[in-house]
Design a protein around this motif. Structure first.
Motif, short mmCIF file in Angstrom:
data_model
loop_
_atom_site.label_atom_id
_atom_site.label_comp_id
_atom_site.label_asym_id
_atom_site.label_seq_id
_atom_site.Cartn_x
_atom_site.Cartn_y
_atom_site.Cartn_z
N PHE A 24 39.23 58.42 40.47
CA PHE A 24 39.10 57.53 40.43
C PHE A 24 38.58 56.38 41.20
CE2 PHE A 24 43.92 57.99 39.69
CZ PHE A 24 43.76 57.92 38.62
N ARG A 25 37.32 57.02 41.90
CA ARG A 25 36.09 57.06 42.38
C ARG A 25 35.89 55.80 42.38
NH1 ARG A 25 32.19 62.19 42.29
NH2 ARG A 25 33.53 62.48 40.29
N ASP A 26 35.54 54.85 41.05
CA ASP A 26 34.98 53.86 40.67
C ASP A 26 36.03 52.47 41.07
OD1 ASP A 26 32.63 55.08 39.69
OD2 ASP A 26 33.33 54.49 37.22
N SER A 27 37.08 53.04 40.88
CA SER A 27 38.34 51.91 40.94
C SER A 27 38.43 52.20 42.79
CB SER A 27 39.46 51.50 40.17
OG SER A 27 39.88 53.25 40.50
N MET A 154 43.95 44.90 44.91
CA MET A 154 43.74 45.33 43.44
C MET A 154 44.74 45.55 42.92
SD MET A 154 39.65 46.18 43.23
CE MET A 154 40.08 48.54 42.19
N ASP A 155 44.39 45.22 41.53
CA ASP A 155 45.20 45.76 40.32
C ASP A 155 44.50 46.14 39.19
OD1 ASP A 155 47.29 46.72 38.99
OD2 ASP A 155 48.78 46.75 40.85
N LEU A 156 45.50 46.04 37.98
CA LEU A 156 44.94 46.29 36.70
C LEU A 156 45.69 44.81 36.29
CD1 LEU A 156 45.94 49.81 35.37
CD2 LEU A 156 44.29 48.91 35.55
N LEU A 157 44.75 44.64 35.34
CA LEU A 157 45.49 43.15 35.02
C LEU A 157 45.76 43.65 33.53
CD1 LEU A 157 42.82 42.01 32.90
CD2 LEU A 157 41.69 41.26 34.33
N ARG A 158 46.27 42.72 32.72
CA ARG A 158 47.42 43.10 31.33
C ARG A 158 46.45 42.55 30.64
NH1 ARG A 158 51.64 40.44 31.82
NH2 ARG A 158 51.87 38.94 30.29
N VAL A 214 38.67 37.86 39.55
CA VAL A 214 39.21 38.77 38.29
C VAL A 214 37.54 39.36 38.50
CG1 VAL A 214 38.40 39.63 35.95
CG2 VAL A 214 40.17 37.70 36.18
N VAL A 215 38.04 41.13 38.77
CA VAL A 215 36.78 42.21 39.64
C VAL A 215 36.52 43.03 38.51
CG1 VAL A 215 37.12 40.73 42.11
CG2 VAL A 215 38.42 42.99 41.14
N SER A 216 36.66 43.50 37.31
CA SER A 216 36.09 43.84 36.07
C SER A 216 36.81 43.89 35.17
CB SER A 216 36.39 45.70 37.44
OG SER A 216 37.41 45.87 36.27
N ASP A 217 36.06 45.01 34.03
CA ASP A 217 37.19 44.34 33.01
C ASP A 217 38.61 44.37 32.82
OD1 ASP A 217 36.75 47.16 33.28
OD2 ASP A 217 35.74 47.99 31.24
N ARG A 218 39.09 45.74 33.44
CA ARG A 218 39.92 46.24 34.12
C ARG A 218 40.84 45.39 35.52
NH1 ARG A 218 36.85 50.03 34.97
NH2 ARG A 218 36.84 51.52 35.91
N HIS A 219 40.94 45.25 35.84
CA HIS A 219 40.94 45.13 37.95
C HIS A 219 40.97 43.09 37.86
CE1 HIS A 219 39.79 49.49 37.84
NE2 HIS A 219 40.39 49.38 38.85
N LEU A 220 42.22 42.58 38.49
CA LEU A 220 42.30 41.27 39.42
C LEU A 220 42.44 41.86 41.31
CD1 LEU A 220 45.21 40.95 40.50
CD2 LEU A 220 45.69 40.15 37.92
N ALA A 221 41.67 41.29 41.39
CA ALA A 221 41.97 41.19 42.78
C ALA A 221 42.27 39.71 43.83
CB ALA A 221 40.96 41.98 43.83
#
Ligand SMILES: C[S@@+](CC[C@H](N)C(=O)[O-])C[C@H]1O[C@@H](n2cnc3c(N)ncnc32)[C@H](O)[C@@H]1O
Length: 228
Positions: A24-27, A154-158, A214-221
């Motif tokens: 999980f290094r990137d996230s 931080m978490d994934l976004l649906r 929204v901080v990446s294609d799959r994460h929100l913070a």
């Protein structure tokens, strides 16, 4: 796409071991970068220390990254899963120089026994989507943060459609064990949309203090400071 909740705790040994071995290094680096960029007291905390709590710490990779980057800080690492905390203990055993500044605590949130308004910094990564009652996280933030505490969640976004879920699993979990691909798939389906998190903050009366990004294609913070 409708939210499909998953079990709260990751409490089988198989699940905890697969999660602890995954990359999980990137996230996790993204999480530390966001903290460096947005926490106004980051520099002062590097020099003078601070008290942090990581909610849903899992195998504690972020805790260790945090303690390395903030060499005077102390961190309480909380998880409800004994299997995850066993993985966290293995990591801590391998980094004895960090051990005096880390404390592992088994607790299922929200838990009033963790303290009242005593932490300078509230951290959490990938916990929110596990919660069946997400208001429990925002309640814990209010309970544990001192006035003016900085919060980074931080978490994934649906994703909007099931086909996006499969595309993300293919992109980011290719080659990982089946148990981990399934965890990632279920986590994306259990995650919240940014507007839903915004509504949670409004309901907790934290919307003036914390903002959703929204901080990446799959994460929100979510970050910000509690009222002073
Ligand atoms: C996906 S893992 C994330 C672990 C870690 N934060 C990371 O970024 O690698 C979610 C963790 O939250 C824990 N968890 C879920 N619900 C919880 C609750 N109500 N109280 C405490 N821990 C919880 C799970 O047991 C699991 O270890």
């Amino acid at each position: 796409m409708q939210r499909r909740p998953e079990p709260e705790l990751m409490d089988t040994a198989e699940q905890a071991i697969a999660y602890a071995r995954a990359d999980f290094r990137d996230s996790n680096n993204l999480f530390i970068r966001l903290l460096e960029q947005h926490w106004p007291d980051s520099g002062a905390a590097k020099r003078n220390g601070c008290t942090a709590i990581d909610l849903g710490c899992g195998p504690a990779d972020i805790v260790l990254r945090f303690l390395r980057a903030w060499p005077q800080a102390h961190c309480t690492a909380v998880d409800g899963s004994a299997a995850m905390l066993a993985e966290a203990q293995h990591l801590l055993d391998a980094t004895p120089e960090l051990q005096p500044r880390a404390q592992l605590v088994q607790a299922t949130l929200p838990d009033p026994s963790l303290g009242q308004q005593c932490f300078d910094l509230i951290l959490s990564n990938s916990l929110l989507h596990h919660l069946h009652q997400p208001e429990g996280l925002w309640h814990s933030v209010r309970q544990l943060g001192r006035p003016g505490a900085f919060v980074l969640i931080m978490d994934l976004l649906r994703p909007p459609e099931p086909s996006w879920v499969e595309a993300l699993v293919k992109t980011y979990a290719a080659g990982e064990p089946e148990v981990l691909c399934n965890d990632f798939r279920h986590s994306l389906r259990a995650a919240f949309e940014p507007a839903e998190v915004q509504a949670q903050l409004r309901a907790a009366e934290l919307d003036g203090a914390l903002d959703v990004h929204v901080v990446s294609d799959r994460h929100l913070a979510v970050w910000g400071q509690l009222p002073a």
